[in-house]
Write an enzyme that holds these catalytic residues in place. Structure first.
Site, mmCIF file in Angstrom:
data_model
loop_
_atom_site.group_PDB
_atom_site.id
_atom_site.type_symbol
_atom_site.label_atom_id
_atom_site.label_comp_id
_atom_site.label_asym_id
_atom_site.label_seq_id
_atom_site.Cartn_x
_atom_site.Cartn_y
_atom_site.Cartn_z
ATOM 1 N N ASP A 152 0.870 -1.157 0.000
ATOM 2 C CA ASP A 152 0.000 0.000 0.000
ATOM 3 C C ASP A 152 0.917 1.220 0.000
ATOM 4 O O ASP A 152 1.939 1.233 0.683
ATOM 5 C CB ASP A 152 -0.876 -0.040 1.251
ATOM 6 N N SER A 153 0.557 2.226 -0.769
ATOM 7 C CA SER A 153 1.445 3.386 -0.906
ATOM 8 C C SER A 153 1.555 4.168 0.388
ATOM 9 O O SER A 153 2.567 4.792 0.664
ATOM 10 C CB SER A 153 0.926 4.307 -1.998
ATOM 11 N N GLN A 170 -11.345 7.128 -6.001
ATOM 12 C CA GLN A 170 -11.923 7.829 -4.852
ATOM 13 C C GLN A 170 -13.355 8.237 -5.210
ATOM 14 O O GLN A 170 -13.922 7.679 -6.143
ATOM 15 C CB GLN A 170 -11.038 9.040 -4.500
ATOM 16 N N ASP A 178 -7.943 -6.611 1.954
ATOM 17 C CA ASP A 178 -6.984 -6.622 3.061
ATOM 18 C C ASP A 178 -7.672 -5.966 4.231
ATOM 19 O O ASP A 178 -8.541 -5.110 4.041
ATOM 20 C CB ASP A 178 -5.714 -5.821 2.731
ATOM 21 N N CYS A 183 -12.723 -25.933 12.796
ATOM 22 C CA CYS A 183 -11.496 -25.294 12.299
ATOM 23 C C CYS A 183 -10.307 -26.260 12.384
ATOM 24 O O CYS A 183 -10.138 -26.966 13.375
ATOM 25 C CB CYS A 183 -11.208 -24.039 13.111
ATOM 26 N N CYS A 203 -7.059 -25.253 12.098
ATOM 27 C CA CYS A 203 -5.809 -24.505 12.312
ATOM 28 C C CYS A 203 -4.994 -25.117 13.459
ATOM 29 O O CYS A 203 -5.502 -25.931 14.237
ATOM 30 C CB CYS A 203 -6.103 -23.026 12.571
ATOM 31 N N CYS A 213 -6.652 -24.587 16.972
ATOM 32 C CA CYS A 213 -7.839 -25.404 17.258
ATOM 33 C C CYS A 213 -7.520 -26.891 17.361
ATOM 34 O O CYS A 213 -8.235 -27.627 18.030
ATOM 35 C CB CYS A 213 -8.918 -25.154 16.211
ATOM 36 N N HIS A 258 -5.318 -18.415 14.382
ATOM 37 C CA HIS A 258 -6.695 -18.868 14.170
ATOM 38 C C HIS A 258 -7.496 -17.866 13.324
ATOM 39 O O HIS A 258 -8.144 -18.252 12.352
ATOM 40 C CB HIS A 258 -7.418 -19.111 15.498
HETATM 41 ZN ZN LIG Z 1 -8.753 -22.422 14.490
#
Ligand SMILES: [Zn+2]
Length: 371
Positions: free
Chosen positions: A94-95, A190, A267, A305, A307, A310, A336
């Site tokens: 990002d600038s 914009q 983002d 989940c 991950c 988890c 997570h």
């Molecule tokens: Zn998780």
């Protein structure tokens, strides 16, 4: 510089939702995609190995922050952003237009650029489109953003129109200043909360030879319903054959609604920041780990989940780490939440491919009201 081949391929659509692929020097990025935010070169508490483990295809760094510390020449000397961070995926910088307008002290804006004082040490810095291109070419991301003027969400029409005019001139100046052919450049639209101004600016920026296009100036203090409407109005007006990126938005629900409006890239600091504050996203809604109910819970944060957190730890353990302010909590919670965002996008991609993407159905699931 000659126009490059279009790095984006639109693979298929489901309603307005798009399944695409952005080719970069560091691999293909399958869209719709969420880019975890590593403002200063790292998603807070994680490193590049974690990013690879999470399956992040692309992450975001902030050129403004990196240019102030450690400085763009230093990063260049260290081999560029990818080598410096040890990250093999794609990087978008990002600038820092938004940071200049939100963080910098005593900024003065003129048609050629912005003069401001660093929020770190008060040093006076002059930022022009040419200088911004130079800084980002030193950092060496796969995708760089132009410098734009980002007025606050409550700005009146005249202020927004002036910012649009300046953003258009700066966009052209950035295109002229490019010297590296291996980086993609995205233009920024914009127009504040004014639908006709958004449409006009989408036309102006959309006609420029950018590799992709972003919707900027969203989630900068305007009302929630304005965010949703502006995205719905603007996204379909951007060139259909190029990647579309909605900057700095937002909640899982915002992502679903914006994919439904035709946005490809996102983002937001939300998954990492909320993790640190104790708010965790789950397949059945949000969970606050502070809650006393989790004290003796041996259940994972989210049974659905897969991950690291988890599959290894209980809510009770995470609550204890949070209360004790153990650094390990920040890492486990961030892993997570970022995993949750990346999996949500993978699920969305699958649904578009199977022609079953339905925003309302996904929104109901996210709020925990699904059948
Ligand atoms: Zn998780």
């Amino acid at each position: 510089m000659a126009q490059k081949p279009n790095p984006f391929t639109l693979l298929r659509t489901c309603g307005q939702a798009r399944r695409g692929r952005l080719m970069t020097p560091h691999g293909a990025v399958e869209t719709p995609v969420f880019m975890p935010v590593g403002t200063l070169g790292a998603v807070k508490s994680l490193d590049a190995t974690d990013m690879h483990g999470l399956g992040a295809q692309i992450m975001l760094c902030n050129a403004y922050h990196m240019a102030l510390r450690p400085s763009a020449p230093l990063v260049q000397q260290m081999g560029g952003l990818h080598t410096f961070m040890g990250y093999k995926g794609a990087i978008l910088t990002d600038s820092g237009g938004f940071q200049v307008f939100s963080l910098a002290k005593s900024r003065r804006i003129d048609d050629q650029g912005v003069t401001f004082q660093s929020h770190l040490d008060g040093a006076t810095i002059r930022l022009t489109p040419k200088r911004l291109v130079e800084v980002q070419e030193q950092l060496g991301p796969d995708v760089a953003m132009v410098i734009d003027e980002c007025p606050p969400g409550q700005a009146d029409r005249a202020t927004v129109e002036a910012a649009m005019a300046r953003t258009s001139r700066w966009a052209e100046a950035c295109l002229d200043a490019r010297s590296r052919s291996d980086m993609h450049w995205f233009g920024i639209v914009q127009g504040g909360v004014y639908d006709d101004l958004r449409a006009r600016h989408a036309d102006t920026i959309g006609a420029m030879p950018f590799d992709g296009f972003a919707i900027g100036g969203v989630s900068v203090g305007e009302k929630a319903e304005d965010i949703d409407r502006v995205v719905r109005v603007t996204a379909p007006l951007l060139p259909a054959d190029r990647a579309r990126y909605l900057m700095g938005v937002g909640t899982p629900e915002d992502l679903v609604r914006s994919v439904d409006a035709g946005v490809d890239m996102f983002d937001c600091i939300m998954p990492s920041r909320n993790a640190r504050n104790g708010q965790l996203f789950t397949s059945t809604g949000r969970l606050n780990i502070k809650g006393a109910a989790h004290k003796l819970s041996d259940a994972p944060l989210d049974a659905a989940c897969s991950c690291h957190t988890c599959t290894h730890h209980s809510r009770g353990y995470l609550r204890h780490l949070f209360v004790a302010k153990e650094l390990t909590y920040f890492r486990l919670a961030t892993l997570h939440n970022v995993h949750f965002y990346l999996q949500l996008m993978a699920d969305i991609r699958r649904r578009i491919e199977q022609n079953t993407f339905n925003a309302q159905e996904l929104l109901a699931q996210l709020s925990g009201t699904a059948a």
